[in-house]
Design a protein around this motif. Structure first.
Motif, PDB file in Angstrom:
ATOM      1  N   ARG A 130     102.647 135.389 -44.466  1.00 51.73           N
ATOM      2  CA  ARG A 130     102.739 134.287 -44.353  1.00 51.73           C
ATOM      3  C   ARG A 130     103.967 133.127 -45.524  1.00 51.73           C
ATOM      4  O   ARG A 130     103.700 133.708 -46.580  1.00 51.73           O
ATOM      5  CB  ARG A 130     101.756 133.004 -44.113  1.00 51.73           C
ATOM      6  N   SER A 131     104.461 132.510 -45.018  1.00 55.26           N
ATOM      7  CA  SER A 131     105.300 131.349 -45.951  1.00 55.26           C
ATOM      8  C   SER A 131     104.153 131.143 -46.891  1.00 55.26           C
ATOM      9  O   SER A 131     103.364 129.842 -46.856  1.00 55.26           O
ATOM     10  CB  SER A 131     106.802 130.362 -44.774  1.00 55.26           C
ATOM     11  N   VAL A 132     105.132 130.484 -47.885  1.00 55.58           N
ATOM     12  CA  VAL A 132     104.379 129.695 -48.591  1.00 55.58           C
ATOM     13  C   VAL A 132     104.256 128.112 -48.294  1.00 55.58           C
ATOM     14  O   VAL A 132     103.200 127.183 -48.208  1.00 55.58           O
ATOM     15  CB  VAL A 132     105.007 129.016 -49.850  1.00 55.58           C
ATOM     16  N   GLU A 133     105.001 127.683 -47.335  1.00 53.65           N
ATOM     17  CA  GLU A 133     104.811 126.153 -46.555  1.00 53.65           C
ATOM     18  C   GLU A 133     104.170 126.608 -45.012  1.00 53.65           C
ATOM     19  O   GLU A 133     103.311 125.636 -45.110  1.00 53.65           O
ATOM     20  CB  GLU A 133     106.118 125.735 -46.050  1.00 53.65           C
ATOM     21  N   GLU A 134     103.528 127.740 -45.054  1.00 56.22           N
ATOM     22  CA  GLU A 134     102.537 127.519 -43.633  1.00 56.22           C
ATOM     23  C   GLU A 134     100.896 127.528 -44.401  1.00 56.22           C
ATOM     24  O   GLU A 134     100.411 126.932 -43.592  1.00 56.22           O
ATOM     25  CB  GLU A 134     102.782 129.044 -42.942  1.00 56.22           C
ATOM     26  N   ASN A 135     101.259 128.519 -45.524  1.00 60.12           N
ATOM     27  CA  ASN A 135      99.818 128.124 -46.526  1.00 60.12           C
ATOM     28  C   ASN A 135     100.016 126.550 -46.692  1.00 60.12           C
ATOM     29  O   ASN A 135      98.528 126.299 -47.151  1.00 60.12           O
ATOM     30  CB  ASN A 135     100.194 129.467 -47.219  1.00 60.12           C
ATOM     31  N   LEU A 136     100.539 126.557 -47.583  1.00 62.45           N
ATOM     32  CA  LEU A 136     100.723 125.129 -47.477  1.00 62.45           C
ATOM     33  C   LEU A 136      99.754 123.794 -46.779  1.00 62.45           C
ATOM     34  O   LEU A 136      98.593 123.324 -47.159  1.00 62.45           O
ATOM     35  CB  LEU A 136     101.334 124.593 -48.620  1.00 62.45           C
ATOM     36  N   ASP A 137     100.257 124.174 -45.149  1.00 63.45           N
ATOM     37  CA  ASP A 137     100.050 123.483 -44.330  1.00 63.45           C
ATOM     38  C   ASP A 137      98.656 123.864 -43.834  1.00 63.45           C
ATOM     39  O   ASP A 137      97.818 122.846 -43.607  1.00 63.45           O
ATOM     40  CB  ASP A 137     100.907 123.471 -43.420  1.00 63.45           C
ATOM     41  N   LEU A 138      98.063 124.846 -43.819  1.00 57.68           N
ATOM     42  CA  LEU A 138      96.934 125.893 -43.453  1.00 57.68           C
ATOM     43  C   LEU A 138      96.119 125.420 -44.578  1.00 57.68           C
ATOM     44  O   LEU A 138      94.576 124.873 -44.053  1.00 57.68           O
ATOM     45  CB  LEU A 138      96.981 127.278 -43.550  1.00 57.68           C
ATOM     46  N   PHE A 139      96.031 125.326 -45.416  1.00 52.70           N
ATOM     47  CA  PHE A 139      95.097 124.810 -46.802  1.00 52.70           C
ATOM     48  C   PHE A 139      94.278 123.672 -46.924  1.00 52.70           C
ATOM     49  O   PHE A 139      93.550 122.551 -46.971  1.00 52.70           O
ATOM     50  CB  PHE A 139      95.553 125.705 -47.883  1.00 52.70           C
ATOM     51  N   GLU A 140      95.683 122.536 -46.549  1.00 52.55           N
ATOM     52  CA  GLU A 140      95.578 120.568 -46.599  1.00 52.55           C
ATOM     53  C   GLU A 140      94.852 120.846 -45.389  1.00 52.55           C
ATOM     54  O   GLU A 140      94.417 120.062 -45.101  1.00 52.55           O
ATOM     55  CB  GLU A 140      97.163 120.367 -46.478  1.00 52.55           C
ATOM     56  N   ARG A 141      94.944 121.052 -44.590  1.00 53.60           N
ATOM     57  CA  ARG A 141      94.232 121.388 -42.443  1.00 53.60           C
ATOM     58  C   ARG A 141      92.852 121.452 -43.301  1.00 53.60           C
ATOM     59  O   ARG A 141      91.944 121.175 -42.797  1.00 53.60           O
ATOM     60  CB  ARG A 141      94.744 121.679 -42.089  1.00 53.60           C
ATOM     61  N   MET A 142      92.805 122.621 -43.801  1.00 54.72           N
ATOM     62  CA  MET A 142      91.409 122.842 -44.147  1.00 54.72           C
ATOM     63  C   MET A 142      90.535 121.664 -45.000  1.00 54.72           C
ATOM     64  O   MET A 142      89.650 121.873 -44.148  1.00 54.72           O
ATOM     65  CB  MET A 142      91.287 125.047 -44.849  1.00 54.72           C
ATOM     66  N   ARG A 143      91.561 121.487 -45.918  1.00 54.16           N
ATOM     67  CA  ARG A 143      90.418 120.613 -46.776  1.00 54.16           C
ATOM     68  C   ARG A 143      90.143 119.511 -45.550  1.00 54.16           C
ATOM     69  O   ARG A 143      89.362 118.723 -45.955  1.00 54.16           O
ATOM     70  CB  ARG A 143      91.199 120.009 -47.934  1.00 54.16           C
ATOM     71  N   ALA A 144      91.202 119.428 -44.574  1.00 54.57           N
ATOM     72  CA  ALA A 144      91.164 117.915 -43.911  1.00 54.57           C
ATOM     73  C   ALA A 144      90.146 117.921 -42.848  1.00 54.57           C
ATOM     74  O   ALA A 144      89.597 116.847 -42.325  1.00 54.57           O
ATOM     75  CB  ALA A 144      92.203 117.564 -43.645  1.00 54.57           C
ATOM     76  N   GLY A 145      89.038 119.088 -43.104  1.00 55.94           N
ATOM     77  CA  GLY A 145      88.249 119.041 -41.436  1.00 55.94           C
ATOM     78  C   GLY A 145      88.634 119.519 -40.643  1.00 55.94           C
ATOM     79  O   GLY A 145      87.442 119.773 -39.439  1.00 55.94           O
ATOM     80  N   GLU A 146      89.853 120.011 -40.263  1.00 59.87           N
ATOM     81  CA  GLU A 146      90.459 120.204 -38.832  1.00 59.87           C
ATOM     82  C   GLU A 146      89.442 121.510 -38.013  1.00 59.87           C
ATOM     83  O   GLU A 146      89.519 122.365 -37.188  1.00 59.87           O
ATOM     84  CB  GLU A 146      91.641 120.137 -39.126  1.00 59.87           C
ATOM     85  N   PHE A 147      89.498 122.756 -39.222  1.00 57.24           N
ATOM     86  CA  PHE A 147      88.721 123.746 -38.039  1.00 57.24           C
ATOM     87  C   PHE A 147      86.505 123.780 -38.618  1.00 57.24           C
ATOM     88  O   PHE A 147      86.188 122.952 -39.444  1.00 57.24           O
ATOM     89  CB  PHE A 147      88.866 124.529 -39.073  1.00 57.24           C
TER      90      PHE A 147
END
Length: 355
Positions: A171-188
């Protein structure tokens, strides 16, 4: 005519001074970890410093094997005029309790050791660890994926077969960053996401096949649940915490020896803080004492507290009447080894009776 120079006392002798009714015992033999410390001091590897730590996970009561680690880490620091931290590696919120923290603090004090003002928690560093994880993603050394135990096992391979790259690995760096930040935000949902380090799926060491660095576990009992939906894994947290605290000698037991290379999975050199960049602690590994014939069986249907005098925990044997001097003497007599082995329970009783 001057007399011979006096030999400095070892930590065993400092903690167990000889009785006035008995002659002083001969010098305690050295061991391989003490030899490493002596060599590092001779070469001025860490600027003449000795800084160790006792890093329990607060997920249970301490037992006699922990006593050995406590005596070794605090003892080496005392012998060489260094420091020893007490640090709780609180990275598994589902199994940690304040009861265990209080019990561990009491046990270490009972054994006669003092960490002064150096009581730390791995969670003290969560903000910094998260920032370094972001740096790893930006450097292309971390990836994001959705864990599935069945597919994860298939990707990991076996001792005889290499692993296979995950379909999420590139995956791209941008996609990984977005998913990791959403992971921290509790979206999953809890327990459905991980961050892995991109290492080597063909490594003969299974621990190096894209190890998990972060996950979003169930956090009902976590004291940090209001701030953190994600938690760093022990292997990632442990090495970085040692660096942050300036630990010079990171002593571990043999079951962690295969995990040692994970400490090389670090943030990019250009992003290292100056303090953490300088500290690469020595990582000697020793055996963990296992006792044979310890009277700790629980009769069926009987639930005992872990500080019950019949249990082999430090809290239990303290209530049984064992003394800290006896436990320290036992830890000194069993020595330090690179080979796992079993120690007869009678040796502990003998050491306690001699004090």
């Amino acid at each position: 005519m001057g007399g011979a120079a006096q030999r400095p006392l070892s930590w065993e002798e400092r903690l167990n001074p000889p009785s006035s009714e008995q002659p002083a015992s001969p010098a305690a033999p050295s061991h391989f970890i003490r030899d490493i410390v002596l060599q590092d001091l001779k070469s001025n590897k860490y600027g003449g410093r000795v800084h160790t730590r006792f890093p329990p996970e607060p997920n249970g009561y301490l037992h006699i094997g922990h006593a050995k680690s406590i005596c070794l880490n605090f003892g080496l620091a005392a012998e060489f005029g260094g420091k020893c931290n007490l640090r709780f590696d609180d990275t598994n919120p589902s199994k940690e309790e304040v009861e265990y923290v209080d019990s561990i603090i009491q046990d270490v004090r009972w054994l006669g050791f003092d960490w002064e003002d150096r009581l730390f928690y791995a969670s003290d560093y969560f903000d910094q660890l998260y920032a370094w994880a972001i740096q790893l993603i930006r450097s292309g050394k971390s990836l994001r994926l959705r864990p599935d135990r069945r597919s994860g096992s298939e990707h990991r391979g076996t001792l005889n077969e290499p692993g296979r790259n995950s379909p999420y690995r590139d995956r791209s760096v941008e996609e990984n960053l977005d998913l990791f930040e959403r992971m921290r935000a509790g979206e999953f949902p809890d327990g459905t996401r991980t961050l892995r380090a991109k290492v080597d799926m063909g490594s003969p060491n299974l621990n190096m096949r894209d190890p998990v660095m972060y996950r979003n576990p169930a956090r009902q009992s976590s004291p940090h649940r209001d701030k953190w939906c994600i938690y760093p894994m022990y292997d990632y947290t442990h090495g970085e915490s040692d660096s942050i605290e300036g630990i010079t000698h990171s002593i571990c037991t043999l079951e962690f020896e295969d995990h040692r290379p994970l400490r090389l999975v670090r943030r990019p050199v250009g992003h290292l803080s100056s303090a953490a960049d300088r500290i690469r602690p020595a990582q000697p590994h020793l055996h963990r004492p296992q006792q044979a014939q310890a009277p700790h069986a629980r009769p069926e249907g009987l639930r005992r507290r872990l500080d019950d005098p019949r249990m082999p925990t430090l809290s239990g044997i303290r209530r049984r009447g064992y003394t800290p001097e006896g436990i320290r003497a036992f830890c000194s007599r069993i020595g330090v080894s690179k080979t796992n082995g079993t120690i007869e329970f009678a040796l502990l009783e003998h050491a306690v009776r001699r004090i």
